[in-house]
Design a protein around this motif. Structure first.
Motif, PDB file in Angstrom:
ATOM      1  N   ARG A 168     -47.016   2.871  34.459  1.00  0.00           N
ATOM      2  CA  ARG A 168     -45.771   3.424  34.990  1.00  0.00           C
ATOM      3  C   ARG A 168     -45.976   3.869  36.438  1.00  0.00           C
ATOM      4  O   ARG A 168     -47.069   4.307  36.816  1.00  0.00           O
ATOM      5  CB  ARG A 168     -45.318   4.639  34.169  1.00  0.00           C
ATOM      6  CG  ARG A 168     -44.926   4.289  32.771  1.00  0.00           C
ATOM      7  CD  ARG A 168     -44.276   5.468  32.073  1.00  0.00           C
ATOM      8  NE  ARG A 168     -44.279   5.250  30.635  1.00  0.00           N
ATOM      9  CZ  ARG A 168     -43.417   4.480  29.993  1.00  0.00           C
ATOM     10  NH1 ARG A 168     -42.470   3.865  30.659  1.00  0.00           N
ATOM     11  NH2 ARG A 168     -43.494   4.334  28.683  1.00  0.00           N
ATOM     12  N   ILE A 177     -33.537   9.755  53.397  1.00  0.00           N
ATOM     13  CA  ILE A 177     -33.809  10.152  52.027  1.00  0.00           C
ATOM     14  C   ILE A 177     -34.501   9.031  51.284  1.00  0.00           C
ATOM     15  O   ILE A 177     -33.881   8.028  50.983  1.00  0.00           O
ATOM     16  CB  ILE A 177     -32.499  10.416  51.265  1.00  0.00           C
ATOM     17  CG1 ILE A 177     -31.597  11.290  52.066  1.00  0.00           C
ATOM     18  CG2 ILE A 177     -32.795  10.946  49.878  1.00  0.00           C
ATOM     19  CD1 ILE A 177     -31.392  12.630  51.537  1.00  0.00           C
ATOM     20  N   PRO A 178     -35.773   9.191  50.989  1.00  0.00           N
ATOM     21  CA  PRO A 178     -36.369   8.195  50.103  1.00  0.00           C
ATOM     22  C   PRO A 178     -35.984   8.538  48.671  1.00  0.00           C
ATOM     23  O   PRO A 178     -36.221   9.654  48.218  1.00  0.00           O
ATOM     24  CB  PRO A 178     -37.869   8.406  50.323  1.00  0.00           C
ATOM     25  CG  PRO A 178     -38.006   9.806  50.758  1.00  0.00           C
ATOM     26  CD  PRO A 178     -36.696  10.208  51.405  1.00  0.00           C
ATOM     27  N   MET A 179     -35.336   7.627  47.985  1.00  0.00           N
ATOM     28  CA  MET A 179     -35.032   7.840  46.586  1.00  0.00           C
ATOM     29  C   MET A 179     -36.146   7.200  45.786  1.00  0.00           C
ATOM     30  O   MET A 179     -36.709   6.191  46.194  1.00  0.00           O
ATOM     31  CB  MET A 179     -33.688   7.229  46.255  1.00  0.00           C
ATOM     32  CG  MET A 179     -32.539   8.001  46.890  1.00  0.00           C
ATOM     33  SD  MET A 179     -31.054   7.040  46.987  1.00  0.00           S
ATOM     34  CE  MET A 179     -31.458   5.979  48.355  1.00  0.00           C
ATOM     35  N   LEU A 180     -36.453   7.771  44.653  1.00  0.00           N
ATOM     36  CA  LEU A 180     -37.541   7.244  43.828  1.00  0.00           C
ATOM     37  C   LEU A 180     -36.970   6.690  42.544  1.00  0.00           C
ATOM     38  O   LEU A 180     -36.112   7.314  41.920  1.00  0.00           O
ATOM     39  CB  LEU A 180     -38.556   8.341  43.516  1.00  0.00           C
ATOM     40  CG  LEU A 180     -39.294   8.929  44.701  1.00  0.00           C
ATOM     41  CD1 LEU A 180     -40.284   9.978  44.230  1.00  0.00           C
ATOM     42  CD2 LEU A 180     -40.033   7.853  45.463  1.00  0.00           C
ATOM     43  N   LYS A 181     -37.449   5.534  42.146  1.00  0.00           N
ATOM     44  CA  LYS A 181     -36.989   4.887  40.924  1.00  0.00           C
ATOM     45  C   LYS A 181     -38.198   4.651  40.034  1.00  0.00           C
ATOM     46  O   LYS A 181     -39.197   4.062  40.473  1.00  0.00           O
ATOM     47  CB  LYS A 181     -36.343   3.545  41.293  1.00  0.00           C
ATOM     48  CG  LYS A 181     -35.894   2.721  40.129  1.00  0.00           C
ATOM     49  CD  LYS A 181     -34.423   2.926  39.863  1.00  0.00           C
ATOM     50  CE  LYS A 181     -33.990   2.105  38.667  1.00  0.00           C
ATOM     51  NZ  LYS A 181     -33.332   2.878  37.643  1.00  0.00           N
ATOM     52  N   GLU A 182     -38.106   5.143  38.805  1.00  0.00           N
ATOM     53  CA  GLU A 182     -39.236   4.973  37.893  1.00  0.00           C
ATOM     54  C   GLU A 182     -39.211   3.572  37.292  1.00  0.00           C
ATOM     55  O   GLU A 182     -38.167   3.116  36.814  1.00  0.00           O
ATOM     56  CB  GLU A 182     -39.145   6.005  36.779  1.00  0.00           C
ATOM     57  CG  GLU A 182     -40.433   6.133  36.002  1.00  0.00           C
ATOM     58  CD  GLU A 182     -40.386   7.212  34.942  1.00  0.00           C
ATOM     59  OE1 GLU A 182     -39.318   7.845  34.792  1.00  0.00           O
ATOM     60  OE2 GLU A 182     -41.400   7.421  34.266  1.00  0.00           O
ATOM     61  N   ARG A 206     -47.960   3.980  24.939  1.00  0.00           N
ATOM     62  CA  ARG A 206     -47.048   4.678  25.854  1.00  0.00           C
ATOM     63  C   ARG A 206     -47.445   4.433  27.310  1.00  0.00           C
ATOM     64  O   ARG A 206     -47.032   5.170  28.207  1.00  0.00           O
ATOM     65  CB  ARG A 206     -47.030   6.177  25.566  1.00  0.00           C
ATOM     66  CG  ARG A 206     -46.605   6.478  24.146  1.00  0.00           C
ATOM     67  CD  ARG A 206     -46.159   7.876  23.886  1.00  0.00           C
ATOM     68  NE  ARG A 206     -46.883   8.909  24.579  1.00  0.00           N
ATOM     69  CZ  ARG A 206     -46.586  10.202  24.469  1.00  0.00           C
ATOM     70  NH1 ARG A 206     -45.594  10.576  23.691  1.00  0.00           N
ATOM     71  NH2 ARG A 206     -47.289  11.108  25.109  1.00  0.00           N
ATOM     72  N   HIS A 222     -45.989   5.484  44.177  1.00  0.00           N
ATOM     73  CA  HIS A 222     -47.292   5.784  43.564  1.00  0.00           C
ATOM     74  C   HIS A 222     -47.299   5.389  42.094  1.00  0.00           C
ATOM     75  O   HIS A 222     -46.269   5.038  41.532  1.00  0.00           O
ATOM     76  CB  HIS A 222     -47.678   7.261  43.761  1.00  0.00           C
ATOM     77  CG  HIS A 222     -46.931   8.233  42.892  1.00  0.00           C
ATOM     78  ND1 HIS A 222     -47.335   9.531  42.701  1.00  0.00           N
ATOM     79  CD2 HIS A 222     -45.803   8.115  42.158  1.00  0.00           C
ATOM     80  CE1 HIS A 222     -46.490  10.141  41.892  1.00  0.00           C
ATOM     81  NE2 HIS A 222     -45.557   9.319  41.573  1.00  0.00           N
ATOM     82  N   SER A 265     -47.764   6.603  38.294  1.00  0.00           N
ATOM     83  CA  SER A 265     -47.574   7.879  37.594  1.00  0.00           C
ATOM     84  C   SER A 265     -48.906   8.494  37.189  1.00  0.00           C
ATOM     85  O   SER A 265     -49.050   9.712  37.179  1.00  0.00           O
ATOM     86  CB  SER A 265     -46.722   7.682  36.335  1.00  0.00           C
ATOM     87  OG  SER A 265     -45.437   7.283  36.708  1.00  0.00           O
ATOM     88  N   THR A 266     -49.849   7.653  36.841  1.00  0.00           N
ATOM     89  CA  THR A 266     -51.186   8.155  36.524  1.00  0.00           C
ATOM     90  C   THR A 266     -52.106   7.752  37.659  1.00  0.00           C
ATOM     91  O   THR A 266     -52.774   6.728  37.599  1.00  0.00           O
ATOM     92  CB  THR A 266     -51.693   7.558  35.198  1.00  0.00           C
ATOM     93  OG1 THR A 266     -50.630   7.557  34.264  1.00  0.00           O
ATOM     94  CG2 THR A 266     -52.853   8.350  34.657  1.00  0.00           C
ATOM     95  N   GLU A 294     -43.554   4.643  40.440  1.00  0.00           N
ATOM     96  CA  GLU A 294     -42.264   4.804  41.106  1.00  0.00           C
ATOM     97  C   GLU A 294     -42.224   3.935  42.351  1.00  0.00           C
ATOM     98  O   GLU A 294     -43.224   3.765  43.043  1.00  0.00           O
ATOM     99  CB  GLU A 294     -42.042   6.261  41.533  1.00  0.00           C
ATOM    100  CG  GLU A 294     -41.811   7.208  40.384  1.00  0.00           C
ATOM    101  CD  GLU A 294     -43.122   7.655  39.774  1.00  0.00           C
ATOM    102  OE1 GLU A 294     -44.031   8.044  40.528  1.00  0.00           O
ATOM    103  OE2 GLU A 294     -43.233   7.631  38.544  1.00  0.00           O
ATOM    104  N   LEU A 354     -37.071   3.954  47.735  1.00  0.00           N
ATOM    105  CA  LEU A 354     -36.025   3.151  48.364  1.00  0.00           C
ATOM    106  C   LEU A 354     -35.636   3.796  49.682  1.00  0.00           C
ATOM    107  O   LEU A 354     -35.346   4.990  49.728  1.00  0.00           O
ATOM    108  CB  LEU A 354     -34.788   3.086  47.452  1.00  0.00           C
ATOM    109  CG  LEU A 354     -35.062   2.604  46.036  1.00  0.00           C
ATOM    110  CD1 LEU A 354     -33.886   2.917  45.129  1.00  0.00           C
ATOM    111  CD2 LEU A 354     -35.346   1.116  46.047  1.00  0.00           C
ATOM    112  N   GLU A 412     -50.178   5.004  28.622  1.00  0.00           N
ATOM    113  CA  GLU A 412     -51.057   6.053  29.132  1.00  0.00           C
ATOM    114  C   GLU A 412     -52.510   5.580  28.996  1.00  0.00           C
ATOM    115  O   GLU A 412     -52.918   5.127  27.936  1.00  0.00           O
ATOM    116  CB  GLU A 412     -50.822   7.361  28.361  1.00  0.00           C
ATOM    117  CG  GLU A 412     -49.496   8.023  28.754  1.00  0.00           C
ATOM    118  CD  GLU A 412     -48.966   9.003  27.734  1.00  0.00           C
ATOM    119  OE1 GLU A 412     -49.655   9.261  26.716  1.00  0.00           O
ATOM    120  OE2 GLU A 412     -47.857   9.520  27.936  1.00  0.00           O
ATOM    121  N   PRO A 413     -53.276   5.630  30.077  1.00  0.00           N
ATOM    122  CA  PRO A 413     -54.623   5.049  30.056  1.00  0.00           C
ATOM    123  C   PRO A 413     -55.669   6.029  29.524  1.00  0.00           C
ATOM    124  O   PRO A 413     -55.453   7.241  29.527  1.00  0.00           O
ATOM    125  CB  PRO A 413     -54.876   4.746  31.532  1.00  0.00           C
ATOM    126  CG  PRO A 413     -54.086   5.778  32.270  1.00  0.00           C
ATOM    127  CD  PRO A 413     -52.899   6.129  31.411  1.00  0.00           C
TER     128      PRO A 413
END
Lengths: 281, 356
Positions: free
Chosen positions: A202, A112-117, A266, A220, A222-223, A204, A207, A268-269
């Motif tokens: 931003r 299980i890959p867990m994702l952390k932001e 925020r 990756h 986020s944008t 992720e 893990l 955001e680009p």
């Protein structure tokens, strides 16, 4: 029926108002970061299948890491383990490493890959890029020496050829954006990375359990792609290779345009301008 | 009558009544005199007219067949129109400046909502309004997704809640079960994703922990218990079926993939526990459905009981048994289940006769 229709109409107006207000807030005042990147870092997004009609309306963000692997090519693979994303950093990012290690015994490792932001720090044309280039060039020199003393070794010659292409690629067409750090607090990261060569975006981290530890990788951004507003995409749409299925870039291709990229409040680009590089026309 | 479904059932009841009268008369068991026949006929004519005016029901089998055809055509038409809007946006999008893009995205769902309402006021069958409401929903999804793309907005699970609310509002406004189902799924996704982010993880990977869907499943199942749905045709079964599905599908996944559970046990123990849970829950749903006369719940429970059973057979015997024997066992089990159901049905019939 009327009350539901009225509620739906109010919802539509309210949601759009909030979204557009958020956009206005993100772009209000001076951008947090403003940087000029090239086609190397922001290639036109590939177009596939039915999405082809919409080609050249976005660029992708290409990024690299300096990994833990000793081989230069594998070291720079974005799928590798970043050299700075060790257990201490994972704990700093709020990952309960001890708990995950306890769970490893009751679960199958790597299932299980867990994702952390998190907030990722990208460095442009800085120490990380120069270190990557230096490591690759040193390895190339080493292989050249080995190859000249074993001229009949075809496998060695092939490895040297691949690495030489890779070094040329690194110098001319590969992205010079490197993910060098991550954090949770934007203000802390801004204070630490105040120079013009840095960006915060931003993203992720994933893990995984490996045999002995909990590993973190950059999953990756986020944008991952950035929209190109109309006047600018006409410039890029006319470039050869911008509308096709495959990226224009080859090992010897040089970048053909620069992009002024802003990052707002925020994180955001948005693209402020696109300029063709005259020598590449 | 509260809704179209009940009105249709009443019309079918009247039709069945006349069919039965005809059969009884042929068997010389019953003969209505002219006065009785006239009065009953006059009463039914008035009733059917008022039901047709209010709900546009089918009063003959030919009308029913045509209605079925209209439902299929309107469903396909709605999907095609929605797909057309989607690809239209993609075809010409790059040629519009940002202000025009934003204006189109904001205006599209509002205008389609207005047109849907306008059509619904003028057309009794409701098929055109249902089609247009689907288009409005797609326009809203495009509205948010494409604004997100244009302005590079960070994705958030809150968008699922917005889709859910709009879908449910349209469903109740225009009596569209498909939009209710889509709203329910979006709501379940939102709750599951929010649960996952509270545990410190990123919402897009919520599907890797099927247990995130248990809470929304229970919430959705209990909605009709708290809020009566008689005015809306077929809404109650939608809540119950999707509530059951959102619980049982994760249980089915966990019964084969224990590593994805939150529980800190050995995966094989987790799988065993969820297999037992699956059987017990399916049986409980069948029993609940029989007790409460909820055929949708009975069917869902049945389907999953059989699925869990056959999955178990596959685990035990697929590798070690010859294939012909494996399928023979499946067939014999099906016959056994048929026998059990027939016995239960007979028992239920006898009980009803006794009470009568």
């Amino acid at each position: 029926m009327r009350k539901f229709v009225l509620a739906a109409a109010i919802l539509l107006l309210l949601v759009n108002l909030i979204v557009l207000a958020g956009v206005a807030y993100n772009r209000s005042g001076a951008p947090l970061f403003s940087i000029e990147l090239t086609e190397r870092e922001l290639p036109v997004r590939r177009a596939f299948g039915v999405i082809r009609e919409n080609a050249a309306t976005a660029v992708s963000i290409k990024w690299n890491i300096l990994g833990q692997d000793k081989d230069p090519i594998r070291m720079l693979s974005t799928r590798g383990l970043p050299s700075w994303l060790q257990e201490e950093k994972l704990v700093e990012l709020g990952v309960d490493v001890e708990e995950l290690e306890r769970q490893r015994d009751s679960s199958q490792p790597g299932t299980i890959p867990m994702l952390k932001e998190v907030v990722l720090v990208l460095e442009y044309d800085g120490d990380a890029y120069r270190q990557a280039l230096s490591l690759a060039e040193r390895r190339e020199v080493e292989l050249q020496r080995q190859s000249s003393s074993s001229p009949d070794d075809a496998a060695l010659a092939n490895r040297l050829r691949i690495l030489s292409n890779y070094v040329t690629n690194l110098k001319q067409s590969q992205s010079r954006l490197y993910v060098i750090d991550a954090g949770l607090d934007i203000q802390d990261l801004r204070k630490k990375y105040a120079g013009k060569e840095y960006l915060l975006i931003r993203g992720e981290i994933s893990l995984w359990w490996s045999e002995n530890a909990v590993d973190g990788r950059i999953f990756h951004l986020s944008t991952g792609q950035i929209h190109i507003p109309l006047p600018f995409w006409r410039i890029l749409a006319d470039l050869p290779g911008a509308q096709g299925h495959f990226p224009h870039q080859t090992a010897s291709a040089k970048p053909r345009y620069t992009v002024r990229l802003n990052i707002g409040k925020r994180l955001e680009p948005w693209i402020e301008s696109v300029t063709l590089i005259e020598s590449a026309e | 009558m509260d809704n179209k479904q009940k009105a249709q059932q009443r019309a079918e009841q009247i039709q069945a009544f006349y069919n039965e009268i005809s059969l009884l008369e042929d068997a010389d068991m019953l003969r209505l005199d002219d006065d009785q026949r006239q009065r009953i006929s006059h009463y039914h004519e008035g009733l059917l007219k008022s039901l047709t005016d209010a709900y546009d029901i089918d009063t003959s089998s030919r009308q029913k067949q045509l209605s079925r055809g209209m439902k299929i055509v309107s469903f396909i038409g709605a999907l095609a129109l929605a797909a057309s809007v989607f690809f239209l946006f993609h075809q010409f999008w790059g040629y519009f400046g940002t202000p025009l893009q934003v204006s189109i995205l904001v205006a599209a769902p509002l205008m389609t909502l207005y047109v849907t309402y306008w059509v619904s006021q003028r057309e009794a069958t409701g098929y055109f309004a249902k089609m247009l409401s689907m288009v409005s929903f797609v326009c809203f999804v495009l509205n948010l997704v494409m604004l997100g793309q244009i302005f590079n907005i960070t994705q958030s699970e809150n968008v699922l809640l917005l889709f859910a609310v709009y879908g449910v509002l349209l469903a109740y406004a225009f009596d569209v079960r498909l939009l209710l189902a889509m709203g329910i799924l979006a709501f379940a996704g939102f709750i599951a994703a929010r649960t996952y982010t509270w545990s410190g993880m990123y919402w897009l990977s919520t599907g890797e922990r099927p247990e995130n869907f248990f809470i929304p499943a229970v919430l959705i199942f209990t909605v009709p218990l708290l809020w009566k749905q008689e005015k809306y045709s077929g809404f109650t079964p939608v809540y119950r079926v999707f509530g059951s599905l959102l619980f049982l599908v994760p249980v089915l996944v966990l019964s084969n993939w224990g590593a994805s559970s939150y529980l800190p046990w050995d995966p094989s123990v987790i799988e065993g526990a969820y297999q037992v849970t699956g059987f017990v829950l399916s049986a409980a749903l069948i029993a609940l459905g029989i007790r409460k006369h909820w055929p949708d719940v009975i069917n869902t429970g049945n389907a999953f009981f059989v699925l869990f059973l056959y999955t178990k057979f596959f685990d035990w015997w697929w590798e070690i048994m010859p294939k012909y024997l494996f399928f023979l066992v499946i067939a014999l089990t099906s016959l056994l289940l048929l026998y059990l159901y027939k016995h239960l049905r007979r028992h239920s019939q006898l009980t009803e006769d006794k009470h009568a």
